[in-house]
Design a protein around this motif. Structure first.
Motif, PDB file in Angstrom:
ATOM      1  N   ASP A   1       0.867  -1.177   0.000  1.00 59.00           N
ATOM      2  CA  ASP A   1       0.000   0.000   0.000  1.00 59.00           C
ATOM      3  C   ASP A   1       0.899   1.221   0.000  1.00 59.00           C
ATOM      4  OD1 ASP A   1      -2.502  -1.232   0.108  1.00 59.00           O
ATOM      5  OD2 ASP A   1      -2.363  -1.496   2.272  1.00 59.00           O
TER       6      ASP A   1
ATOM      7  N   VAL B   1       5.439   6.061  -7.373  1.00 59.81           N
ATOM      8  CA  VAL B   1       5.179   5.259  -6.179  1.00 59.81           C
ATOM      9  C   VAL B   1       6.497   4.575  -5.847  1.00 59.81           C
ATOM     10  CG1 VAL B   1       3.882   3.313  -5.223  1.00 59.81           C
ATOM     11  CG2 VAL B   1       2.789   4.851  -6.867  1.00 59.81           C
TER      12      VAL B   1
ATOM     13  N   VAL C   1       0.232  -1.565 -11.120  1.00 66.38           N
ATOM     14  CA  VAL C   1      -0.218  -0.508 -10.214  1.00 66.38           C
ATOM     15  C   VAL C   1      -1.709  -0.335 -10.427  1.00 66.38           C
ATOM     16  CG1 VAL C   1      -0.009   1.933  -9.617  1.00 66.38           C
ATOM     17  CG2 VAL C   1       2.019   0.635 -10.318  1.00 66.38           C
ATOM     18  N   VAL C   2      -2.475  -0.382  -9.342  1.00 66.08           N
ATOM     19  CA  VAL C   2      -3.931  -0.231  -9.404  1.00 66.08           C
ATOM     20  C   VAL C   2      -4.329   0.977  -8.566  1.00 66.08           C
ATOM     21  CG1 VAL C   2      -6.153  -1.299  -8.875  1.00 66.08           C
ATOM     22  CG2 VAL C   2      -4.244  -2.721  -9.656  1.00 66.08           C
ATOM     23  N   ARG C   3      -5.003   1.945  -9.172  1.00 67.49           N
ATOM     24  CA  ARG C   3      -5.488   3.111  -8.429  1.00 67.49           C
ATOM     25  C   ARG C   3      -6.762   2.711  -7.699  1.00 67.49           C
ATOM     26  NH1 ARG C   3      -9.093   6.888  -9.853  1.00 67.49           N
ATOM     27  NH2 ARG C   3      -8.968   6.367 -12.059  1.00 67.49           N
ATOM     28  N   THR C   4      -6.807   2.929  -6.392  1.00 63.14           N
ATOM     29  CA  THR C   4      -7.952   2.492  -5.589  1.00 63.14           C
ATOM     30  C   THR C   4      -8.846   3.638  -5.126  1.00 63.14           C
ATOM     31  OG1 THR C   4      -6.595   2.517  -3.590  1.00 63.14           O
ATOM     32  CG2 THR C   4      -6.776   0.413  -4.776  1.00 63.14           C
ATOM     33  N   THR C   5      -8.409   4.891  -5.310  1.00 64.63           N
ATOM     34  CA  THR C   5      -9.234   6.057  -4.973  1.00 64.63           C
ATOM     35  C   THR C   5      -9.088   7.098  -6.074  1.00 64.63           C
ATOM     36  OG1 THR C   5      -7.475   7.186  -3.769  1.00 64.63           O
ATOM     37  CG2 THR C   5      -8.921   5.731  -2.478  1.00 64.63           C
ATOM     38  N   GLU C   6      -9.973   8.082  -6.060  1.00 68.53           N
ATOM     39  CA  GLU C   6      -9.859   9.200  -6.993  1.00 68.53           C
ATOM     40  C   GLU C   6      -8.700  10.092  -6.558  1.00 68.53           C
ATOM     41  OE1 GLU C   6     -11.527   9.906  -9.825  1.00 68.53           O
ATOM     42  OE2 GLU C   6     -12.536   7.974  -9.610  1.00 68.53           O
ATOM     43  N   PRO C   7      -7.987  10.699  -7.501  1.00 63.11           N
ATOM     44  CA  PRO C   7      -6.920  11.630  -7.132  1.00 63.11           C
ATOM     45  C   PRO C   7      -7.484  12.813  -6.352  1.00 63.11           C
ATOM     46  CG  PRO C   7      -6.791  11.048  -9.447  1.00 63.11           C
ATOM     47  CD  PRO C   7      -8.083  10.507  -8.940  1.00 63.11           C
TER      48      PRO C   7
ATOM     49  N   GLU D   1       1.316   5.677  -1.517  1.00 62.23           N
ATOM     50  CA  GLU D   1       0.717   6.916  -1.986  1.00 62.23           C
ATOM     51  C   GLU D   1       1.524   7.423  -3.169  1.00 62.23           C
ATOM     52  OE1 GLU D   1       0.085  11.469  -0.401  1.00 62.23           O
ATOM     53  OE2 GLU D   1       0.449   9.876   1.046  1.00 62.23           O
ATOM     54  N   VAL D   2       0.818   7.884  -4.193  1.00 65.85           N
ATOM     55  CA  VAL D   2       1.487   8.460  -5.360  1.00 65.85           C
ATOM     56  C   VAL D   2       1.938   9.865  -4.987  1.00 65.85           C
ATOM     57  CG1 VAL D   2       1.249   9.113  -7.770  1.00 65.85           C
ATOM     58  CG2 VAL D   2       0.045   7.104  -6.911  1.00 65.85           C
TER      59      VAL D   2
END
Length: 51
Positions: free
Chosen positions: A14, A26, A39-45, A16-17
């Motif tokens: 886990d 990352v 890499v999988v984005r799990t929330t909106e920027p 943070e970008v």
């Protein structure tokens, strides 16, 4: 609604970008050098793109 992905792998990290010049990155452990990763984005920027 979020999409669901199934990925076979060895380890999950886990993170943070963070900003990096005109891009972002990352950080992963040095021992991962040479490995294939996904890499999988799990929330909106939270920040707007500045272009």
């Amino acid at each position: 609604m979020a999409n669901r992905f199934e990925i076979d792998g060895e380890e999950v990290l886990d993170g943070e970008v963070k900003p990096f010049g005109n891009s972002a990155h990352v950080t992963v452990p040095k021992r991962w050098r040479g490995a294939d990763v996904k890499v999988v984005r799990t929330t909106e920027p939270t920040e707007q793109n500045e272009e």
